[in-house]
Design a protein around this motif. Structure first.
Motif, PDB file in Angstrom:
ATOM      1  N   ALA A   1     -14.148  31.301   6.017  1.00  0.00           N
ATOM      2  CA  ALA A   1     -13.265  30.427   6.794  1.00  0.00           C
ATOM      3  C   ALA A   1     -11.852  30.403   6.211  1.00  0.00           C
ATOM      4  O   ALA A   1     -10.871  30.369   6.947  1.00  0.00           O
ATOM      5  N   THR A   2     -11.753  30.392   4.887  1.00  0.00           N
ATOM      6  CA  THR A   2     -10.439  30.443   4.236  1.00  0.00           C
ATOM      7  C   THR A   2     -10.482  31.459   3.101  1.00  0.00           C
ATOM      8  O   THR A   2     -11.524  31.693   2.492  1.00  0.00           O
ATOM      9  N   MET A   3      -9.329  32.070   2.834  1.00  0.00           N
ATOM     10  CA  MET A   3      -9.207  33.023   1.719  1.00  0.00           C
ATOM     11  C   MET A   3      -7.812  32.921   1.131  1.00  0.00           C
ATOM     12  O   MET A   3      -6.853  32.606   1.840  1.00  0.00           O
ATOM     13  N   ASN A   4      -7.719  33.190  -0.148  1.00  0.00           N
ATOM     14  CA  ASN A   4      -6.414  33.286  -0.770  1.00  0.00           C
ATOM     15  C   ASN A   4      -5.800  34.651  -0.479  1.00  0.00           C
ATOM     16  O   ASN A   4      -6.523  35.642  -0.324  1.00  0.00           O
ATOM     17  N   PRO A   5      -4.487  34.724  -0.386  1.00  0.00           N
ATOM     18  CA  PRO A   5      -3.834  36.018  -0.176  1.00  0.00           C
ATOM     19  C   PRO A   5      -4.166  36.986  -1.306  1.00  0.00           C
ATOM     20  O   PRO A   5      -4.356  36.582  -2.456  1.00  0.00           O
TER      21      PRO A   5
ATOM     22  N   PRO B   1      -6.486  29.325   6.079  1.00  0.00           N
ATOM     23  CA  PRO B   1      -7.397  29.707   7.168  1.00  0.00           C
ATOM     24  C   PRO B   1      -7.214  31.187   7.497  1.00  0.00           C
ATOM     25  O   PRO B   1      -6.095  31.688   7.554  1.00  0.00           O
ATOM     26  N   ILE B   2      -8.316  31.894   7.696  1.00  0.00           N
ATOM     27  CA  ILE B   2      -8.229  33.302   8.044  1.00  0.00           C
ATOM     28  C   ILE B   2      -7.891  33.445   9.523  1.00  0.00           C
ATOM     29  O   ILE B   2      -7.825  32.455  10.267  1.00  0.00           O
ATOM     30  N   SER B   3      -7.665  34.649   9.975  1.00  0.00           N
ATOM     31  CA  SER B   3      -7.220  34.912  11.344  1.00  0.00           C
ATOM     32  C   SER B   3      -8.133  34.231  12.370  1.00  0.00           C
ATOM     33  O   SER B   3      -9.357  34.176  12.203  1.00  0.00           O
ATOM     34  N   SER B   4      -7.527  33.739  13.443  1.00  0.00           N
ATOM     35  CA  SER B   4      -8.252  33.111  14.560  1.00  0.00           C
ATOM     36  C   SER B   4      -9.085  31.912  14.129  1.00  0.00           C
ATOM     37  O   SER B   4     -10.076  31.570  14.777  1.00  0.00           O
ATOM     38  N   THR B   5      -8.698  31.270  13.037  1.00  0.00           N
ATOM     39  CA  THR B   5      -9.466  30.147  12.511  1.00  0.00           C
ATOM     40  C   THR B   5      -8.580  28.923  12.342  1.00  0.00           C
ATOM     41  O   THR B   5      -7.491  29.007  11.775  1.00  0.00           O
ATOM     42  N   GLU B   6      -9.064  27.804  12.836  1.00  0.00           N
ATOM     43  CA  GLU B   6      -8.366  26.536  12.675  1.00  0.00           C
ATOM     44  C   GLU B   6      -9.113  25.675  11.671  1.00  0.00           C
ATOM     45  O   GLU B   6     -10.335  25.531  11.751  1.00  0.00           O
TER      46      GLU B   6
ATOM     47  N   ALA C   1     -13.990  41.356  11.475  1.00  0.00           N
ATOM     48  CA  ALA C   1     -12.604  41.615  11.877  1.00  0.00           C
ATOM     49  C   ALA C   1     -11.639  40.775  11.051  1.00  0.00           C
ATOM     50  O   ALA C   1     -10.552  41.238  10.662  1.00  0.00           O
ATOM     51  N   GLN C   2     -12.037  39.543  10.757  1.00  0.00           N
ATOM     52  CA  GLN C   2     -11.201  38.655   9.941  1.00  0.00           C
ATOM     53  C   GLN C   2     -11.096  39.174   8.513  1.00  0.00           C
ATOM     54  O   GLN C   2     -10.006  39.189   7.919  1.00  0.00           O
ATOM     55  N   ALA C   3     -12.232  39.610   7.956  1.00  0.00           N
ATOM     56  CA  ALA C   3     -12.229  40.157   6.597  1.00  0.00           C
ATOM     57  C   ALA C   3     -11.423  41.461   6.535  1.00  0.00           C
ATOM     58  O   ALA C   3     -10.686  41.712   5.576  1.00  0.00           O
TER      59      ALA C   3
ATOM     60  N   PRO D   1     -14.126  31.858  16.045  1.00  0.00           N
ATOM     61  CA  PRO D   1     -15.169  32.693  16.661  1.00  0.00           C
ATOM     62  C   PRO D   1     -16.329  33.009  15.729  1.00  0.00           C
ATOM     63  O   PRO D   1     -17.371  33.481  16.185  1.00  0.00           O
ATOM     64  N   GLN D   2     -16.165  32.787  14.421  1.00  0.00           N
ATOM     65  CA  GLN D   2     -17.240  33.044  13.469  1.00  0.00           C
ATOM     66  C   GLN D   2     -18.190  31.866  13.317  1.00  0.00           C
ATOM     67  O   GLN D   2     -19.215  31.969  12.622  1.00  0.00           O
TER      68      GLN D   2
END
Length: 558
Positions: free
Chosen positions: A366-370, A383-388, A236-238, A412-413
């Motif tokens: 966990a993290t991605m560039n735009p 940080p990607i969605s729902s990730t701290e 879902a995050q990807a 959640p991942q």
């Protein structure tokens, strides 16, 4: 730091994901099959299977495991296959029947395979015939009772499949002799399953989908317990990240990294099954000319890889001559992307090489560039969605923006824990639920994270921290360098000194020239004291350079 505030810098990507869309990976797969039944799902060595065919074949394999082998829900099913069509058939079949997949690297030594099979409690394994001799050496010391033998040509049709199997075994001598008396061929297993009942089982987000083993760089490899919820969350995050750039049902992704590795498993396999993409499987990405020949046949839109793979492609003239007009996304992960490689990739393809970050324990992203970045920044992104993501010091306290510390992740991942290792699980999780990554980084004022290095790879020169990544970045800038790795070696005066291992692009380049180049760009204590030229560098099957192996070799020489 508020993750919603951080997410605001990645336009169009929601701060939170919906975890309620699917209850299992099997349910996600069923939806894609319903939407894209006639579309090509996988391509390998010229053969293709549609979503509908994958549905039928994985159902048959699930039935074989369930009805013929009578495996109860939750059984461990080990898969020891490279990127061939049999892999998704077996993997989706096992998940649909409620089993836990244990991915095994086909290049494992007998010791490594024995440890993983025993640790996971696997009773069933699907293995390529080329590696059956490895299993033969250890099977009596494991719980394995059921062995399915696959061959490279099994899914290639007649006569091509028969020719490939003959050449691999008798001409190229790639199949060492083996003896596993109670094994069954992959084709026969599918035939048995086709005539057996498959009874769908209830699978929830809390059920274990994978025991995904880490590399074991700090001891025996550990099985990260990844639930259906963990993988679905990362999907879902990807999806949230890539949705603005893709056409569902219209993409073709190149999968050169092995599917048994968490990067390709989630980013290539699951994420692109989710959107109805076609997946080009490359069985042997180390054969660059053959790899490039495959790329020339298909108008690919997405490609993933590690720095060493992109570098190898860029040093192939036929790759440089390819048509990149259809390519939308190039994603690098698994190891740091070097600036020199990223900049050349942009010049050659016209598209940026986008860096992401994750690890086995985070499923992995966990993290991605735009997606809309235009130039390489050296950052692993936001940080990607729902990730701290927080940066903490050794005592567990948050450091100030711009200061170095350990990346810690909550989302959640993040895995359930390490299988049968409560003490190691407790050590990697902080009291507030954040996972310690062991990676050193800084975070800037906009929330972008910049990796400095792995804690265990840091070199201590006269009390000063030297990060191998920084040294490697500088060395890689030299036009005469093809590949480089930096390690610390014992030194009587400074405690440790920097040594670099270099593969030349320019045969005339000397160690003195490299040292002079480094002195222009590095503080004195960071400049390598030793240079060793090699024809190649040791790597994992994913392409990560094995610094530990080089460090051990260097320590014995210096």
């Amino acid at each position: 730091m508020d993750k919603i505030w951080l997410q605001s810098y990645q336009k169009g990507v929601p701060a939170e994901i919906d975890l309620g869309e699917f209850q299992s990976l099997g349910e996600m797969f069923a939806k894609s099959v319903a939407l894209y039944r006639e579309r090509i799902a996988y391509i390998n060595m010229g053969a293709q299977i549609t979503y509908g065919e994958l549905d039928k074949l994985s159902r048959d394999f699930a039935a074989y495991l369930q009805s013929d082998l009578k495996l109860p829900k939750g059984s461990r099913v080990a898969i020891m296959l490279p990127n061939v069509l049999q892999y998704p058939i077996c993997m989706f079949g096992a998940l649909r029947a409620g089993y836990t997949v244990v991915n095994c690297n086909p290049l494992y030594t007998p010791r490594e395979l024995e440890h993983q099979l025993k640790d996971s409690g696997s009773e069933t394994i699907i293995i390529l015939e080329n590696f059956a001799h490895t299993l033969e050496k250890v099977i009596d010391r494991t719980s394995v009772k059921n062995v399915v033998i696959a061959r490279l040509g099994d899914m290639l049709g007649f006569p091509k499949g028969s020719v490939v199997n003959f050449v691999v075994k008798y001409v190229k001598k790639m199949v060492p002799a083996w003896k596993l008396p109670h094994s069954i061929g992959f084709g026969k297993a599918l035939s048995k399953g086709a005539g057996s009942n498959f009874n769908p089982v209830a699978v929830t987000q809390d059920d274990l989908a994978f025991l995904q083993y880490t590399g074991g760089t700090t001891g025996p490899s550990k099985g990260a317990m990844l639930t259906h919820r963990n993988i679905l969350a990362n999907l879902a995050q990807a999806y949230a990240w890539i949705k603005p750039e893709i056409i569902e049902g219209g993409e073709l992704i190149v999968t050169a990294l092995p599917l048994y590795h968490i990067f390709a498993l989630t980013a290539n396999c699951f994420a692109f099954i989710r959107i109805g993409a076609s997946n080009l499987l490359i069985t042997n990405p180390r054969d660059i000319p053959a790899f490039v020949a495959e790329l020339e046949k298909y108008p690919f839109t997405v490609i993933t890889g590690v720095n060493t793979l992109f570098n190898a492609l860029l040093n192939n003239e036929d790759f440089i001559a390819l048509d990149f007009s259809k390519m939308k996304v190039s994603l690098g992960g698994g190891m740091s992307v070097q600036k020199a490689v990223a900049e050349k990739w942009k010049r050659v393809t016209g598209k940026p090489l986008i860096e992401a970050y994750g690890l086995t324990e985070t499923s992995p992203a966990a993290t991605m560039n735009p997606l809309n970045i235009t130039e390489f920044t050296g950052s692993i992104g936001l940080p990607i969605s729902s990730t701290e993501v927080v940066i903490r010091d050794d005592s567990g306290g948050d450091v100030a923006l711009g200061e170095r510390g350990e990346i810690c992740i909550r989302g959640p991942q993040v895995m359930k824990g390490y299988y049968n290792r409560p003490e190691e699980t407790a050590n990697i999780f902080m009291p507030d639920g954040f996972l310690r990554t062991g990676d050193v980084a800084v975070m800037d004022s906009k929330g972008y994270v910049h990796i400095v290095d792995r804690k265990k790879d840091m070199i201590l020169v006269s009390g000063f921290n030297v990060y191998p990544n920084e040294v490697e970045e500088v060395v890689a800038m030299h036009t005469g360098v093809l590949e480089v790795a930096a390690v610390g070696v014992p030194d009587e005066k400074s405690g440790e000194a920097v040594k670099i291992f270099v593969v030349k692009k320019d045969p005339s380049m000397t160690a003195a020239q490299l040292i002079a180049h480094c002195r222009e760009h590095l503080t004195g204590y960071k400049v390598p004291s030793y240079v060793e030229f090699r024809t190649d560098l040791p790597k994992t099957n994913v392409g990560k350079i094995l610094r530990r192996e080089l460090r051990n070799a260097a320590s014995n020489k210096v």
